[in-house]
Scaffold this motif. Sequence first.
Motif, PDB file in Angstrom:
ATOM      1  N   ASN A 132      15.322   0.130   0.655  1.00 32.89           N
ATOM      2  CA  ASN A 132      15.636   0.459   2.264  1.00 32.89           C
ATOM      3  C   ASN A 132      14.843   1.811   2.638  1.00 32.89           C
ATOM      4  OD1 ASN A 132      17.385  -1.303   2.712  1.00 32.89           O
ATOM      5  ND2 ASN A 132      19.245   0.306   2.039  1.00 32.89           N
ATOM      6  N   LEU A 133      14.611   2.735   1.514  1.00 34.30           N
ATOM      7  CA  LEU A 133      13.624   3.746   1.809  1.00 34.30           C
ATOM      8  C   LEU A 133      12.196   3.551   1.802  1.00 34.30           C
ATOM      9  CD1 LEU A 133      15.348   6.638  -0.347  1.00 34.30           C
ATOM     10  CD2 LEU A 133      15.688   6.212   2.007  1.00 34.30           C
ATOM     11  N   LEU A 134      11.748   2.793   1.141  1.00 31.76           N
ATOM     12  CA  LEU A 134      10.496   2.124   1.216  1.00 31.76           C
ATOM     13  C   LEU A 134      10.096   1.520   2.519  1.00 31.76           C
ATOM     14  CD1 LEU A 134       9.209   0.857  -2.424  1.00 31.76           C
ATOM     15  CD2 LEU A 134       8.450   2.862  -0.907  1.00 31.76           C
ATOM     16  N   ASP A 135      11.086   0.626   2.826  1.00 33.49           N
ATOM     17  CA  ASP A 135      11.023   0.098   4.168  1.00 33.49           C
ATOM     18  C   ASP A 135      10.772   0.922   5.305  1.00 33.49           C
ATOM     19  OD1 ASP A 135      10.897  -2.363   6.011  1.00 33.49           O
ATOM     20  OD2 ASP A 135      12.984  -1.506   6.778  1.00 33.49           O
ATOM     21  N   LEU A 136      11.743   1.986   5.157  1.00 27.86           N
ATOM     22  CA  LEU A 136      11.842   3.100   6.254  1.00 27.86           C
ATOM     23  C   LEU A 136      10.487   4.075   6.215  1.00 27.86           C
ATOM     24  CD1 LEU A 136      13.471   4.998   8.255  1.00 27.86           C
ATOM     25  CD2 LEU A 136      14.489   6.047   6.308  1.00 27.86           C
ATOM     26  N   SER A 137      10.077   4.174   4.944  1.00 23.02           N
ATOM     27  CA  SER A 137       8.725   4.970   4.942  1.00 23.02           C
ATOM     28  C   SER A 137       7.745   4.469   5.678  1.00 23.02           C
ATOM     29  CB  SER A 137       8.541   5.179   3.771  1.00 23.02           C
ATOM     30  OG  SER A 137       7.293   5.969   3.282  1.00 23.02           O
ATOM     31  N   VAL A 138       7.458   2.873   5.277  1.00 21.47           N
ATOM     32  CA  VAL A 138       6.430   2.018   5.894  1.00 21.47           C
ATOM     33  C   VAL A 138       6.630   2.280   7.585  1.00 21.47           C
ATOM     34  CG1 VAL A 138       5.465  -0.306   6.207  1.00 21.47           C
ATOM     35  CG2 VAL A 138       5.934   0.875   3.830  1.00 21.47           C
ATOM     36  N   ARG A 139       7.774   2.060   7.945  1.00 21.08           N
ATOM     37  CA  ARG A 139       8.015   2.171   9.573  1.00 21.08           C
ATOM     38  C   ARG A 139       7.708   3.204  10.114  1.00 21.08           C
ATOM     39  NH1 ARG A 139      13.429   1.286  10.332  1.00 21.08           N
ATOM     40  NH2 ARG A 139      13.886   1.032   8.430  1.00 21.08           N
ATOM     41  N   ASN A 194       0.875  -1.052   0.105  1.00 23.95           N
ATOM     42  CA  ASN A 194       0.061  -0.037   0.012  1.00 23.95           C
ATOM     43  C   ASN A 194       0.757   1.162   0.005  1.00 23.95           C
ATOM     44  OD1 ASN A 194      -2.188  -1.508  -0.023  1.00 23.95           O
ATOM     45  ND2 ASN A 194      -2.444  -1.627   2.355  1.00 23.95           N
ATOM     46  N   ALA A 195       2.094   1.010   0.548  1.00 28.75           N
ATOM     47  CA  ALA A 195       2.874   2.328   0.699  1.00 28.75           C
ATOM     48  C   ALA A 195       3.263   2.593  -0.543  1.00 28.75           C
ATOM     49  CB  ALA A 195       4.012   2.058   1.629  1.00 28.75           C
ATOM     50  N   ILE A 196       3.861   1.632  -1.379  1.00 33.22           N
ATOM     51  CA  ILE A 196       4.384   1.641  -2.725  1.00 33.22           C
ATOM     52  C   ILE A 196       3.236   2.266  -3.585  1.00 33.22           C
ATOM     53  CG2 ILE A 196       5.221   0.566  -4.752  1.00 33.22           C
ATOM     54  CD1 ILE A 196       6.433  -1.493  -2.911  1.00 33.22           C
ATOM     55  N   GLU A 197       2.026   1.651  -3.620  1.00 33.44           N
ATOM     56  CA  GLU A 197       0.977   2.350  -4.285  1.00 33.44           C
ATOM     57  C   GLU A 197       0.567   3.839  -4.128  1.00 33.44           C
ATOM     58  OE1 GLU A 197      -3.843   1.281  -5.333  1.00 33.44           O
ATOM     59  OE2 GLU A 197      -2.502   0.099  -3.818  1.00 33.44           O
ATOM     60  N   ALA A 198       0.890   4.366  -2.773  1.00 36.54           N
ATOM     61  CA  ALA A 198       0.284   5.572  -2.279  1.00 36.54           C
ATOM     62  C   ALA A 198       1.329   6.534  -2.912  1.00 36.54           C
ATOM     63  CB  ALA A 198       0.315   5.611  -0.824  1.00 36.54           C
ATOM     64  N   HIS A 199       2.595   6.370  -3.078  1.00 33.14           N
ATOM     65  CA  HIS A 199       3.515   6.886  -3.570  1.00 33.14           C
ATOM     66  C   HIS A 199       3.770   6.895  -5.135  1.00 33.14           C
ATOM     67  CE1 HIS A 199       4.195   8.359   0.460  1.00 33.14           C
ATOM     68  NE2 HIS A 199       4.603   7.283   0.846  1.00 33.14           N
ATOM     69  N   HIS A 248       4.428  14.406   5.245  1.00 32.95           N
ATOM     70  CA  HIS A 248       5.644  14.893   4.438  1.00 32.95           C
ATOM     71  C   HIS A 248       6.971  14.375   4.743  1.00 32.95           C
ATOM     72  CE1 HIS A 248       3.370  17.950   2.618  1.00 32.95           C
ATOM     73  NE2 HIS A 248       2.618  18.404   3.782  1.00 32.95           N
ATOM     74  N   VAL A 249       7.138  14.055   6.003  1.00 37.45           N
ATOM     75  CA  VAL A 249       8.414  13.316   6.493  1.00 37.45           C
ATOM     76  C   VAL A 249       8.590  11.869   5.813  1.00 37.45           C
ATOM     77  CG1 VAL A 249       9.933  12.458   8.312  1.00 37.45           C
ATOM     78  CG2 VAL A 249       8.314  14.552   8.476  1.00 37.45           C
ATOM     79  N   TYR A 250       7.684  11.069   5.783  1.00 42.97           N
ATOM     80  CA  TYR A 250       7.868   9.975   5.326  1.00 42.97           C
ATOM     81  C   TYR A 250       7.664   9.514   3.827  1.00 42.97           C
ATOM     82  CZ  TYR A 250       2.810   8.479   6.069  1.00 42.97           C
ATOM     83  OH  TYR A 250       1.530   8.694   6.281  1.00 42.97           O
ATOM     84  N   ALA A 251       7.346  10.840   3.024  1.00 42.61           N
ATOM     85  CA  ALA A 251       7.262  10.552   1.609  1.00 42.61           C
ATOM     86  C   ALA A 251       8.473   9.936   1.053  1.00 42.61           C
ATOM     87  CB  ALA A 251       6.892  12.000   1.055  1.00 42.61           C
TER      88      ALA A 251
END
Length: 502
Positions: A119-126, A41-46, A82-85
Amino acid sequence: MSDRSGKSDRGVVPKKLPNKAVGAIPMAAEAVEGRPRAKGNAIEAHTRRTPGRAYDVQSALDGIRQTARGDRGARFTTLMHHVYAPERLQAAYQALRRDAAPGVDGQTWAQYGQDLQDNLLDLSVRLARGGYHAKPVRRAYIDKADGSKRPLGIPALEDKIVQRATVEVLNAIYEQDFLGFSYGFRPGKSAHNALDAVAVGVSTRKVNWVLDADISKFFDTIEHDWLIKFIEHRVADGAIVRLIRKWLNAGVLEEGRRTQSEQGTVQGGSISPLLANIYLHYAFDLWGKQWRERHARGDVVIVRYADDWVAGFQFKSDAERFERAVAQRLEQFGLKLHPDKTRLIEFGRFAQDNRRRAGQGKAQTFDFLGFTHCCGKTRAGKFMVLRVTSAKRLRAKLHAVKDELRRRMHRPIAEQGQYLRSVVGGHARYFGVPCNGARLATFRFQVARLWHRTLCRRSQAKHLTWKRMYKLIAHWLPPVRIHHPYPNQRLIVITQGRSRMR
């Protein structure tokens, strides 16, 4: 965005709904605090849905800036998305120093970048689901000009990324709030802007007394509770506040032991300068501006760079009352003026004549940001603030060069020359201000002398002649050069007639 009552311009805003000031962001309608997302979902959102709806790192915060500028009482409720984008996290990663020392995780910039997108996507999700945990910072020390050691903290790489992204978001708010005489660690401002403000303020306004002040162990004595209260004046997003608490409570790892404290913010992380500016904005800047307007009888000039600040006064009585009042003010927030680094001196266009008539000798000087400020005159006989490299700073730098040359004694001459070229060039780029040419020449000569002594000690059989040494100096050490304009020239261009000292 909502005001203190929780109401927007169009009525009551539910606590978890996104900020309308940033409604143009595609994912804003989905950014509900505390709602976890699966990685897919995070990938789809971005993912870019249409060319016009992609997240733009540069313009995404424009609405926040406009609202913060227009409404000084506004509290921002939805900032975390905005931070986790991922785009902002990637921009933060690219802005880090490639050769920076690793933190407790041992991970370098290059290693993290080998699988950057995942790595960045994993960080964004967390970050989005609240699963991000700050690691303790690794303690390191650097030499200070007075011979002591300055403690620094080296955060883990992911902490550096998230801190830099958070700073970018919070700067959109606080850059609208910070006052003009605050210069430390702010976008578009530098130490030389602060130096220019001091020189122009003392030269052009009715300044006869200078209070040169320094806050004792400032970064170690910031009280966390006060800092959070100050932040919550503008930030009502609980996720951002919790994120800052994680960094404050992460602690320091030194020699295998982790220590935590309810005071202080570790120097070295990207977030520390901003937190320090927020703390002093409320504890000192706003109060200083108010004191000047309500209590001063004459002109008052204030310039602050981080915890180091200078105040100029027309009347000695104002200066003495201000010194007493500011000490009491800072004490309320757990801060103290450094007893040895805080001095009230007579300084200005009349100081030299006044002291001569009183039989007190030359006018006193003060140090600020590595420069010794003296009462001088132009060729036309007009008063000017003369700035020369601080003798303490000069000695400390030469001592560091001596130690480094000893370590590199048996390295090739070309390698030593490249190192010294960067040292002399970097020194000149900072200290190359008008009328400081003699100190620049002294530094270059002393570096050359240390280099000659090092080369002579490489072998007992041969002695390097000065004729040969002069050729090496001419080839490797940059000539003395003034890099900066006169203070009034640069200040006029930057401020366009608006005072940066008030």
